[in-house]
Design a protein around this motif. Structure first.
Motif, PDB file in Angstrom:
ATOM      1  N   GLY A 157      -6.989 -10.921  -7.753  1.00 29.63           N
ATOM      2  CA  GLY A 157      -5.717 -10.850  -7.042  1.00 29.63           C
ATOM      3  C   GLY A 157      -5.703 -11.765  -5.829  1.00 29.63           C
ATOM      4  N   LYS A 158      -6.808 -11.792  -5.086  1.00 32.72           N
ATOM      5  CA  LYS A 158      -6.904 -12.661  -3.908  1.00 32.72           C
ATOM      6  C   LYS A 158      -6.828 -14.140  -4.290  1.00 32.72           C
TER       7      LYS A 158
ATOM      8  N   GLU B 278     -10.403  -3.940  -2.780  1.00 38.25           N
ATOM      9  CA  GLU B 278     -10.235  -5.337  -2.385  1.00 38.25           C
ATOM     10  C   GLU B 278     -11.456  -6.176  -2.767  1.00 38.25           C
TER      11      GLU B 278
ATOM     12  N   GLU C 155       2.435 -15.391  -2.619  1.00 44.17           N
ATOM     13  CA  GLU C 155       2.777 -14.901  -1.280  1.00 44.17           C
ATOM     14  C   GLU C 155       4.165 -15.334  -0.824  1.00 44.17           C
TER      15      GLU C 155
ATOM     16  N   GLU D 246      -3.181 -14.946  -4.872  1.00 44.86           N
ATOM     17  CA  GLU D 246      -2.271 -14.525  -3.800  1.00 44.86           C
ATOM     18  C   GLU D 246      -1.562 -15.690  -3.103  1.00 44.86           C
TER      19      GLU D 246
ATOM     20  N   TYR E 287       4.852 -11.175  -2.460  1.00 44.21           N
ATOM     21  CA  TYR E 287       3.936 -10.320  -3.219  1.00 44.21           C
ATOM     22  C   TYR E 287       2.534 -10.404  -2.629  1.00 44.21           C
ATOM     23  N   ASP E 288       1.838  -9.259  -2.608  1.00 44.36           N
ATOM     24  CA  ASP E 288       0.437  -9.274  -2.200  1.00 44.36           C
ATOM     25  C   ASP E 288      -0.455  -9.374  -3.433  1.00 44.36           C
ATOM     26  N   TRP E 289      -1.754  -9.332  -3.220  1.00 44.57           N
ATOM     27  CA  TRP E 289      -2.693  -9.543  -4.331  1.00 44.57           C
ATOM     28  C   TRP E 289      -2.641  -8.422  -5.360  1.00 44.57           C
ATOM     29  N   LYS E 290      -2.256  -7.203  -4.932  1.00 48.30           N
ATOM     30  CA  LYS E 290      -2.153  -6.097  -5.885  1.00 48.30           C
ATOM     31  C   LYS E 290      -0.992  -6.331  -6.861  1.00 48.30           C
TER      32      LYS E 290
ATOM     33  N   GLY F 297       0.137  -9.173  -7.586  1.00 51.08           N
ATOM     34  CA  GLY F 297      -0.288 -10.320  -8.394  1.00 51.08           C
ATOM     35  C   GLY F 297      -1.037  -9.894  -9.643  1.00 51.08           C
TER      36      GLY F 297
ATOM     37  N   ASN G 181       1.691  -2.731   3.368  1.00 51.73           N
ATOM     38  CA  ASN G 181       1.048  -4.045   3.340  1.00 51.73           C
ATOM     39  C   ASN G 181       0.103  -4.159   4.533  1.00 51.73           C
TER      40      ASN G 181
END
Length: 702
Positions: free
Chosen positions: A577-578, A569, A585, A581, A589-592, A594, A636
């Motif tokens: 990814g963050k 992270e 979102e 996000e 979808y999460d940052w991974k 992404g 998640n």
């Protein structure tokens, strides 16, 4: 001076020209572009005897030297320009013996251009089945050129053709038919010959009749030729019509002497089958049934070899981690390189099965019927009949499919076809579809025989097809394209597939997937490992210390898992990814995920390699390490629920049905439309469509 003699293969579409090219050249082939033109050329090499090698040029199929599309224009550009580096020393005109009258038009025109010519009679077995007998010896005497009998599909008569080519290269004998010249055309031809130092009368007349299509002449020459046309009040369209009528009279007289009916014509097996397979109701039902069978088989037959490959890659990774000391290099090897390779080779069975079915349909002659069936359907949506071939062929790959749109004469219809073709689901989407379907669609039977996962896969392909039709209809309205184009296609007879050719196609497609897509996937996997293993400053070290402090009672395994997750992270990949996000979102979808979305812009199939690498790096070392199990076990952190839930997985599936996500396709559209305007519009409308559709699916299912 040319190193090798060039032999041009010419013929009407579906006359067997490509089969002959394959027989003559074997594996000694290469694909390129004609100089200055974005039309594919196939070049191969053939050994006639111990001393003589020749170059075989497979020119696009055409009915005459009067082109109606970009690829047909290439034929004129090559044959009308003796200075062209591709100009042939000899032409082999491949003719369908079962429809010789139509095929002879091209032969006469090519021969009259002054190019030494051989007439190759192909499909004599089909002619015989139709009750026709052709006296090829007598035809040769009348025409004054060699006439060779062939069965290009079976390789019969190839050695005789090679021997004839060798003789003709020495003789350089041509047949000139002067019947089309009247006083006006004779005068024009004479003036053009003097002005441009042309020895051939018919070629000189073509300069006047088609100067606007001969780009090699240049603007000044085209203006001079236009002045000659106006001076003699010459009408090129009327000349073309009168020439064609005159030639067909001559062809009819010739064929009356050499073609004989051997008896009562019987209804062929192909004609009997077509009454069912081209039926306005049963034809579509049978085609859907075949599609259904293909997608069922892709899941059912490929499941066991896929699981075996997945388990083997996981076992190899586990073994390497157990025998090698823990280090960054070992992590790169296992979590980066091998995880990336595993994301490629796991899909070899499905790619192989899909292209095996496609090849069998093509080899048997059924795929041509699919094109005819689709022609009837897409006309209802206002699209060109010639759009059928690109749309159907894009189920394999959008790049050659978009290039095949060159056969469409109308620019607006061609543009519409280019803009909607990527909506058809190509083989690059197959890895994404199958891995996500396997996660959320139960591997159960409907009515005891139909696999639910196969039904889901077929549904995604049909969604892409109908989306392409609707998008085409809307673009037709926006561009106000009112031209009506007609699609004419010669249907081949039904045949048993050549299993050697089927095997060759499977091998070629698997090699292309592994080495072309694989290179991109592995390269991105390694880059991702670097981005996911290192971070800015000492953030990752601080994060590790923080986890250790806040989890004093955790076991060694639990602590290692949490540290791996937190370090990921705080890595470069995690920061990226963050950053995106918040945009993704709402789609679930999460940052991974992404990160995988962004990397898959290089090629859609990169998605699976990316998630395999990302979740491998952040995984619990004690967890099972197959791709499917890694994704199924992923939780998640915010919701505490599976990352790849039903809502998220279906949102991703719908996103990839509509998203462009392919740099090669974007580059091809740029090349075909000669600018960035249309590729940008295409990328924008497909991205918006993908985002909105995925958002609606996620919000509905969550």
């Amino acid at each position: 001076m040319k190193e090798k003699k060039i032999i041009a293969l010419l013929g009407n579409p579906n006359a067997g020209k490509s089969s002959l090219f394959n027989q003559l050249t074997g594996l000694r082939q290469k694909i390129g572009n004609f100089p200055g033109v974005t039309v594919d050329k196939k070049v191969g090499f053939c050994r006639l005897d111990a001393k003589t090698d020749i170059e075989i040029l497979d020119l696009p199929g055409t009915y005459s030297i009067y082109p109606n599309s970009l690829d047909e224009q290439v034929v004129l550009e090559v044959l009308a320009n003796p200075q062209n580096p591709e100009y042939p020393d000899l032409a082999v005109v491949v003719a369908d013996a079962s429809n010789l009258k139509r095929n002879m038009l091209l032969f006469e025109q090519v021969s009259d251009l002054g190019i030494p010519t051989i007439l190759a009679l192909n499909m004599l077995d089909v002619a015989e089945e139709m009750g026709l007998s052709i006296n090829s010896g007598k035809l040769s005497k009348i025409l004054g050129v060699p006439v060779v009998e062939l069965n290009a599909r079976e390789g019969i008569g190839i050695e005789g053709l090679k021997y004839t080519i060798l003789n003709q290269l020495d003789l350089k004998k041509t047949h000139i038919n002067p019947t089309i010249f009247d006083n006006t055309s004779e005068t024009i031809a004479s003036e053009v010959r003097k002005k441009y130092n042309i020895s051939n009368r018919y070629l000189a007349l073509q300069y006047a009749a088609q100067s606007h299509k001969m780009t090699f002449l240049g603007d000044a020459a085209q203006k001079d030729l236009q002045a000659i046309i106006e001076k003699y009040d010459f009408n090129p369209d009327s000349f073309q019509s009168s020439e064609t009528i005159s030639r067909y009279h001559d062809i009819s007289d010739t064929l009356t002497q050499v073609v004989h009916e051997t008896g009562i014509k019987k209804e062929t097996i192909s004609e009997k089958l077509d009454k069912i397979l081209l039926h306005r109701i049963w034809g579509y039902a049978i085609f859907l049934g075949i599609l259904f069978l293909i997608f069922q088989s892709v899941f059912s037959f490929a499941e066991y070899p896929m699981d075996l490959i997945d388990q083997s890659v996981a076992s190899l990774n586990d073994w390497l981690k157990s025998v090698l000391p823990e280090s960054a290099l070992v992590s790169l090897l296992t979590d980066g390189l091998i995880a990336g390779i595993g994301g490629v080779i796991i899909f070899i069975p499905q790619i192989a099965f899909l292209f095996a079915f496609i090849s069998i349909l093509e080899e048997s002659g059924y795929m041509a019927r699919v094109v005819v069936l689709m022609d009837k359907l897409i006309r209802r949506f206002g699209m060109s009949g010639k759009s059928v071939v690109p749309l159907i062929s894009s189920m394999a790959c959008a790049v050659p499919a978009i290039m095949s749109a060159r056969t469409i004469g109308s620019w607006k219809d061609r543009l519409i076809t280019i803009m909607v073709t990527p909506l058809m689901s190509c083989s690059a989407r197959l890895p994404i579809y199958t891995i996500l379907i396997a996660l959320v669609v139960p591997d159960s039977k409907v009515l005891g025989i139909f696999n639910m996962q196969g039904i889901a896969l077929m549904g995604l392909y049909l969604l892409g097809f109908f989306s392409a039709l609707i998008a085409g209809w809307l673009m037709k309205l926006i561009l106000k394209s009112k031209e009506r184009s007609y699609f004419i296609m010669e249907l081949p007879t039904y045949k048993m597939p050549r299993w050697k050719q089927v095997g060759f196609m499977i091998l070629e497609k698997v090699k292309t997937f592994v080495f072309e897509a694989g290179k991109v996937i592995v390269a991105i996997s390694i880059v991702l490992w670097v981005l996911a293993s290192y971070g800015p400053g000492n953030e990752m070290d601080e994060a590790e210390k923080q986890v250790t402090r806040t989890n004093p009672t955790a076991t060694k395994e639990e602590l290692a898992s949490k540290i791996a997750s937190v370090k990921l992270e705080h890595s470069y990949a995690g920061h990226f990814g963050k950053f995106i996000e918040p945009v993704i979102e709402p789609l679930g979808y999460d940052w991974k995920i992404g990160i995988a979305l962004i990397t898959s812009f290089a090629a859609r199939e990169v998605f699976v390699g990316t998630v395999s690498t990302i979740y491998s790096i952040g995984a619990d070392p004690e967890d099972e390490t197959t791709i499917k199990q890694r994704l199924r076990n992923e939780i998640n952190a915010q919701t505490g629920k599976p990352t790849f839930s039903v809502a998220t997985s279906f949102s991703l599936l719908i996103f990839y049905v509509f998203a462009m996500m392919c740099m090669s396709t974007i580059a091809t559209v740029y090349r075909e439309t000669k600018g960035w305007k249309w590729p940008v519009i295409q990328l924008a409308y497909m991205s918006v469509l993908a985002y909105v559709a995925a958002f609606m699916v996620y919000q509905f299912l969550k």
